[in-house]
Write a protein that holds these residues in place. Structure first.
Motif, PDB file in Angstrom:
ATOM      1  N   LEU A   1      18.499  53.480  21.901  1.00 12.43           N
ATOM      2  CA  LEU A   1      19.527  52.308  23.129  1.00 12.43           C
ATOM      3  C   LEU A   1      18.489  51.812  23.909  1.00 12.43           C
ATOM      4  N   LEU A   2      17.744  52.836  24.564  1.00 13.02           N
ATOM      5  CA  LEU A   2      16.817  52.279  25.728  1.00 13.02           C
ATOM      6  C   LEU A   2      15.619  50.781  25.358  1.00 13.02           C
ATOM      7  N   ALA A   3      15.222  51.151  23.714  1.00 13.71           N
ATOM      8  CA  ALA A   3      14.294  49.882  23.402  1.00 13.71           C
ATOM      9  C   ALA A   3      15.123  48.761  23.354  1.00 13.71           C
ATOM     10  N   LEU A   4      16.613  48.939  22.885  1.00 18.52           N
ATOM     11  CA  LEU A   4      17.239  47.203  23.005  1.00 18.52           C
ATOM     12  C   LEU A   4      16.970  47.075  24.632  1.00 18.52           C
ATOM     13  N   SER A   5      17.304  47.928  24.825  1.00 23.86           N
ATOM     14  CA  SER A   5      18.197  47.508  26.769  1.00 23.86           C
ATOM     15  C   SER A   5      16.803  46.991  27.140  1.00 23.86           C
ATOM     16  N   LEU A   6      15.347  47.320  26.781  1.00 25.71           N
ATOM     17  CA  LEU A   6      14.040  46.863  27.472  1.00 25.71           C
ATOM     18  C   LEU A   6      13.889  45.744  27.069  1.00 25.71           C
ATOM     19  N   SER A   7      14.291  45.928  26.144  1.00 28.12           N
ATOM     20  CA  SER A   7      14.138  44.330  24.992  1.00 28.12           C
ATOM     21  C   SER A   7      14.272  42.986  25.429  1.00 28.12           C
ATOM     22  N   GLU A   8      15.517  43.609  25.996  1.00 29.97           N
ATOM     23  CA  GLU A   8      17.059  42.511  26.236  1.00 29.97           C
ATOM     24  C   GLU A   8      16.131  42.253  27.694  1.00 29.97           C
ATOM     25  N   SER A   9      15.255  43.352  28.338  1.00 27.11           N
ATOM     26  CA  SER A   9      15.324  42.475  29.776  1.00 27.11           C
ATOM     27  C   SER A   9      13.998  42.098  29.572  1.00 27.11           C
ATOM     28  N   GLY A  10      13.374  42.197  28.664  1.00 23.30           N
ATOM     29  CA  GLY A  10      11.807  41.187  28.786  1.00 23.30           C
ATOM     30  C   GLY A  10      10.654  41.842  28.222  1.00 23.30           C
ATOM     31  N   ASN A  11      11.182  43.306  28.841  1.00 19.54           N
ATOM     32  CA  ASN A  11      10.341  44.589  28.439  1.00 19.54           C
ATOM     33  C   ASN A  11       9.525  44.831  27.573  1.00 19.54           C
ATOM     34  N   MET A  12       8.921  43.957  26.374  1.00 20.19           N
ATOM     35  CA  MET A  12       9.093  44.384  24.756  1.00 20.19           C
ATOM     36  C   MET A  12       8.184  45.022  24.291  1.00 20.19           C
ATOM     37  N   GLU A  13       7.251  45.399  25.686  1.00 19.64           N
ATOM     38  CA  GLU A  13       5.624  46.462  25.238  1.00 19.64           C
ATOM     39  C   GLU A  13       6.394  47.726  25.317  1.00 19.64           C
TER      40      GLU A  13
ATOM     41  N   ALA B   1       9.658  48.838  25.307  1.00 25.65           N
ATOM     42  CA  ALA B   1      10.802  48.166  24.182  1.00 25.65           C
ATOM     43  C   ALA B   1       9.961  49.281  22.672  1.00 25.65           C
ATOM     44  N   VAL B   2       9.179  48.942  22.253  1.00 23.10           N
ATOM     45  CA  VAL B   2       8.465  48.785  21.118  1.00 23.10           C
ATOM     46  C   VAL B   2       7.463  50.485  20.914  1.00 23.10           C
ATOM     47  N   GLU B   3       7.555  51.099  22.605  1.00 24.58           N
ATOM     48  CA  GLU B   3       6.400  52.435  22.424  1.00 24.58           C
ATOM     49  C   GLU B   3       8.442  53.499  21.835  1.00 24.58           C
ATOM     50  N   TRP B   4       9.338  52.718  22.654  1.00 23.50           N
ATOM     51  CA  TRP B   4      11.154  53.863  21.981  1.00 23.50           C
ATOM     52  C   TRP B   4      11.419  53.942  20.562  1.00 23.50           C
ATOM     53  N   LEU B   5      10.319  52.743  19.880  1.00 19.31           N
ATOM     54  CA  LEU B   5      11.361  52.386  18.698  1.00 19.31           C
ATOM     55  C   LEU B   5       9.932  53.944  17.403  1.00 19.31           C
TER      56      LEU B   5
END
Length: 185
Positions: free
Chosen positions: A167-179, A181-185
């Motif tokens: 869920l955190l990765a999804l939220s981060l990706s929606e915020s545009g913080n892809m780098e 977000a990928v760390e949390w997957l």
């Protein structure tokens, strides 16, 4: 088609069947929801009435027949009152928060989610619902903080920690913080 069977279940002689069938219609169009579930607020069994109230919560009163509105509001007040009286467990706080959120009382719902988490910081349903509500309100940073708090708890079960990380990765990706977000997957 399962719908006719589910509609028949609302009329079943067993209160367990009636109570189990009501939540299925919570996402039905308002008119159908009212037509099928409003009669259940007069059911002889409290569990059936409660499930009908929960499924009808958030339905516009304008869709309900005028002569039934007061009965519905009284049933909803009764359900809410009982939840408040039994709010010594996180699950009851969660149920109260869901009812409050469905009836447009988001601030009160947030408070109940937070109290549930104060009672049990590992209670994933309250954490996930709070995150969903905060995100829907555009409070993404607050939602991410709630997620990080859960992830950082040492005793958080691994499957729950994984769910929160996703869920955190999804939220981060929606915020545009892809780098990140990928760390949390």
């Amino acid at each position: 088609d399962a719908l006719p069977t589910l509609e028949q279940a609302l009329q079943d002689e067993s209160p367990l069947v009636r109570a189990a069938a009501a939540p299925v219609f919570a996402q039905a169009p308002e008119g159908a929801r009212v037509e099928l579930l409003l009669p259940l607020i007069d059911d002889e069994r409290l569990a059936v009435r409660d499930e009908a109230v929960k499924a009808l919560a958030g339905t516009s009163l304008m869709v309900m027949p005028q002569e039934r509105r007061a009965a519905f509001l009284e049933a909803r007040r009764d359900y809410e009152r009982r939840l408040e009286q039994n709010a010594d467990l996180p699950g009851n706080r969660l149920n109260l928060a869901v009812l409050l959120a469905r009836t447009g009382r988001e601030d009160e719902a947030e408070q109940q989610y937070r109290v549930a988490l104060a009672m049990d910081p590992y209670f994933l349903p309250a954490r996930a619902n709070l995150v969903t509500q905060l995100s829907a309100e555009g409070r993404r940073e607050d939602a991410q903080a709630v997620l990080r708090d859960g992830i950082d708890r040492d005793a958080m079960p691994a499957p729950d920690r994984g769910h929160l990380a996703y869920l955190l990765a999804l939220s981060l990706s929606e915020s545009g913080n892809m780098e990140e977000a990928v760390e949390w997957l």
